[in-house]
Design a protein around this motif. Structure first.
Motif, PDB file in Angstrom:
ATOM      1  N   ALA A 116     -18.351 -38.694  26.478  1.00  0.00           N
ATOM      2  CA  ALA A 116     -18.896 -37.461  27.038  1.00  0.00           C
ATOM      3  C   ALA A 116     -18.042 -36.260  26.668  1.00  0.00           C
ATOM      4  N   LEU A 117     -16.745 -36.478  26.585  1.00  0.00           N
ATOM      5  CA  LEU A 117     -15.820 -35.399  26.236  1.00  0.00           C
ATOM      6  C   LEU A 117     -16.074 -34.888  24.814  1.00  0.00           C
ATOM      7  N   ALA A 118     -16.588 -35.763  23.971  1.00  0.00           N
ATOM      8  CA  ALA A 118     -16.856 -35.371  22.581  1.00  0.00           C
ATOM      9  C   ALA A 118     -17.955 -34.318  22.489  1.00  0.00           C
ATOM     10  N   ALA A 119     -18.762 -34.175  23.539  1.00  0.00           N
ATOM     11  CA  ALA A 119     -19.842 -33.181  23.516  1.00  0.00           C
ATOM     12  C   ALA A 119     -19.333 -31.763  23.744  1.00  0.00           C
ATOM     13  N   ILE A 120     -18.114 -31.623  24.235  1.00  0.00           N
ATOM     14  CA  ILE A 120     -17.587 -30.304  24.566  1.00  0.00           C
ATOM     15  C   ILE A 120     -17.126 -29.589  23.307  1.00  0.00           C
ATOM     16  N   VAL A 121     -17.597 -28.370  23.144  1.00  0.00           N
ATOM     17  CA  VAL A 121     -17.197 -27.561  21.987  1.00  0.00           C
ATOM     18  C   VAL A 121     -15.793 -27.014  22.249  1.00  0.00           C
ATOM     19  N   PRO A 122     -14.830 -27.315  21.374  1.00  0.00           N
ATOM     20  CA  PRO A 122     -13.463 -26.834  21.611  1.00  0.00           C
ATOM     21  C   PRO A 122     -13.406 -25.315  21.656  1.00  0.00           C
ATOM     22  N   ARG A 123     -12.511 -24.814  22.488  1.00  0.00           N
ATOM     23  CA  ARG A 123     -12.285 -23.369  22.517  1.00  0.00           C
ATOM     24  C   ARG A 123     -11.517 -22.977  21.256  1.00  0.00           C
ATOM     25  N   PRO A 124     -11.847 -21.834  20.661  1.00  0.00           N
ATOM     26  CA  PRO A 124     -11.093 -21.410  19.486  1.00  0.00           C
ATOM     27  C   PRO A 124      -9.652 -21.085  19.844  1.00  0.00           C
ATOM     28  N   GLU A 125      -8.742 -21.413  18.937  1.00  0.00           N
ATOM     29  CA  GLU A 125      -7.330 -21.077  19.141  1.00  0.00           C
ATOM     30  C   GLU A 125      -7.165 -19.564  19.061  1.00  0.00           C
ATOM     31  N   PRO A 126      -6.333 -18.988  19.943  1.00  0.00           N
ATOM     32  CA  PRO A 126      -6.097 -17.547  19.857  1.00  0.00           C
ATOM     33  C   PRO A 126      -5.445 -17.174  18.532  1.00  0.00           C
ATOM     34  N   VAL A 127      -5.851 -16.063  17.989  1.00  0.00           N
ATOM     35  CA  VAL A 127      -5.330 -15.616  16.700  1.00  0.00           C
ATOM     36  C   VAL A 127      -4.207 -14.615  16.929  1.00  0.00           C
TER      37      VAL A 127
ATOM     38  N   ARG B  33     -23.532 -29.096  29.663  1.00  0.00           N
ATOM     39  CA  ARG B  33     -24.735 -29.790  30.125  1.00  0.00           C
ATOM     40  C   ARG B  33     -24.765 -31.225  29.613  1.00  0.00           C
ATOM     41  N   ALA B  34     -24.408 -31.419  28.353  1.00  0.00           N
ATOM     42  CA  ALA B  34     -24.385 -32.770  27.798  1.00  0.00           C
ATOM     43  C   ALA B  34     -23.332 -33.625  28.502  1.00  0.00           C
ATOM     44  N   TRP B  35     -22.183 -33.031  28.808  1.00  0.00           N
ATOM     45  CA  TRP B  35     -21.126 -33.721  29.555  1.00  0.00           C
ATOM     46  C   TRP B  35     -21.660 -34.208  30.908  1.00  0.00           C
ATOM     47  N   ARG B  36     -22.303 -33.313  31.637  1.00  0.00           N
ATOM     48  CA  ARG B  36     -22.827 -33.671  32.955  1.00  0.00           C
ATOM     49  C   ARG B  36     -23.920 -34.727  32.843  1.00  0.00           C
ATOM     50  N   ARG B  37     -24.797 -34.563  31.880  1.00  0.00           N
ATOM     51  CA  ARG B  37     -25.921 -35.485  31.750  1.00  0.00           C
ATOM     52  C   ARG B  37     -25.437 -36.904  31.439  1.00  0.00           C
ATOM     53  N   GLN B  38     -24.498 -37.020  30.508  1.00  0.00           N
ATOM     54  CA  GLN B  38     -24.046 -38.358  30.124  1.00  0.00           C
ATOM     55  C   GLN B  38     -23.350 -39.058  31.285  1.00  0.00           C
TER      56      GLN B  38
END
Length: 334
Positions: free
Chosen positions: A316-327, A293-298
């Motif tokens: 805007a990309l900085a607002a995206i929460v990174p996906r966790p690396e697979p364990v 949502r923050a990505w779209r809004r900015q």
């Protein structure tokens, strides 16, 4: 066979910036232009309407028209400009298309479609000419109309059809409603493959995932065409090369695709292209992800501002929460 998966031609959406972005996710999927009328091709700003980056290929030009001579001339232009396919629109139900007696209205005149296709094939040379159609219009019975249509047009030399598995109602429904209200009949398209085994049939309509696309391929169809889902959630295309085409991984993440757009954005901005002309196609990149949502809004609020460029996309990309690396479970156990 790039048509194993394709992104549908969509008016006001699949312009050159959209296609370049989709190509960051998938190298093999067939992309389409918006529908361009023969009049626009022959008498309009051809450079603006038909320009594309070489990276967009494989790329099909979709034409709208009903005059065999004009369609042949436009197909010749498409061949000369380097498109990989020329497609005739026999599916669009908009009022503008109906007033010109082309698009979905042509489902009523398969003989004319065959004449148009034959002229396009003669003009296009080695470039394949294809048809995108509906299963019928208005009161027509699709079970009777579609096989007759396919047989007639195939007789003119067309070997591949993309079939939107809905009827179109030329009166009473808007173009948007025509994409949603008439019921889907995918089973009819599957039956047409059994009836016309020598034709390549691509199914369109209601396909919103690679799972669904794979399902239709498993049922014997030659391809699946994804429309609005590819636009609103383009990251689904990131696994297409591996899952649909058997290419080695890894899949492309939305972060990687957005980052790969930055040099393109820089180059386009230097030519005077407004940032929002590009980023409007990128708003759904992180659909369903934390921070989307923050990505779209900015981007929505700031990309239209004079001077906005790649740095805004990075912010805007900085607002995206990174996906966790697979364990690795073995590593955890150790």
């Amino acid at each position: 066979m790039p048509w194993r998966l394709s992104v549908a031609p969509m008016m006001d959406w699949t312009d050159r910036h959209c296609r370049y972005f989709h190509r960051r996710f998938t190298r093999r999927t067939l992309l389409y232009t918006e529908m361009v009328t023969t009049g626009a091709v022959l008498r309009g700003d051809r450079a603006r309407l038909l320009a594309f980056h070489p990276d967009e290929r494989p790329l099909a030009l979709q034409l709208g028209g009903a005059d065999p001579g004009e369609l042949a001339a436009a197909a010749r232009v498409g061949r000369e400009m380097g498109f990989d396919e020329i497609n005739l629109n026999v599916g669009c139900p908009s009022d503008r298309v109906q007033s010109g007696c082309f698009g979905a209205a042509l489902m009523r005149t398969p003989g004319l479609v065959a004449e148009c296709a034959a002229a396009m094939i003669a003009a296009a040379g080695p470039v394949p000419v294809t048809v995108k159609c509906r299963i019928g219009v208005d009161e027509q019975d699709p079970a009777a109309v579609l096989p007759a249509f396919l047989g007639t047009v195939a007789g003119a030399g067309v070997r591949r059809f993309a079939v939107h598995a809905r009827k179109a109602w030329l009166e009473g429904l808007s173009p948007k409603e025509n994409r949603e209200i008439p019921p889907l009949d995918h089973a009819l398209v599957v039956r047409m493959k059994a009836r016309f085994p020598d034709l390549a049939l691509v199914v369109n309509g209601g396909i919103a995932s690679l799972d669904k696309a794979e399902g239709f391929l498993a049922r014997g169809l030659d391809g699946a065409m994804i429309g609005r889902a590819a636009y609103h959630a383009p990251a689904l295309l990131g696994a297409a090369d591996r899952r649909i085409f058997g290419a080695p991984g890894p899949d492309v993440t939305a972060e990687a695709a957005v980052t790969a757009m930055l040099p393109y954005i820089e180059a386009e901005r230097s030519r005077g292209t407004p940032l929002n002309a590009i980023t409007r196609h990128m708003l759904g990149a992180f659909q369903g992800r934390p921070g989307a949502r923050a990505w779209r809004r900015q981007l929505s609020e700031e990309a239209h501002r004079p001077g906005a460029g790649p740095e805004l996309v990075r912010a805007a990309l900085a607002a995206i929460v990174p996906r966790p690396e697979p364990v690795d479970p073995l590593r955890r156990a150790g």
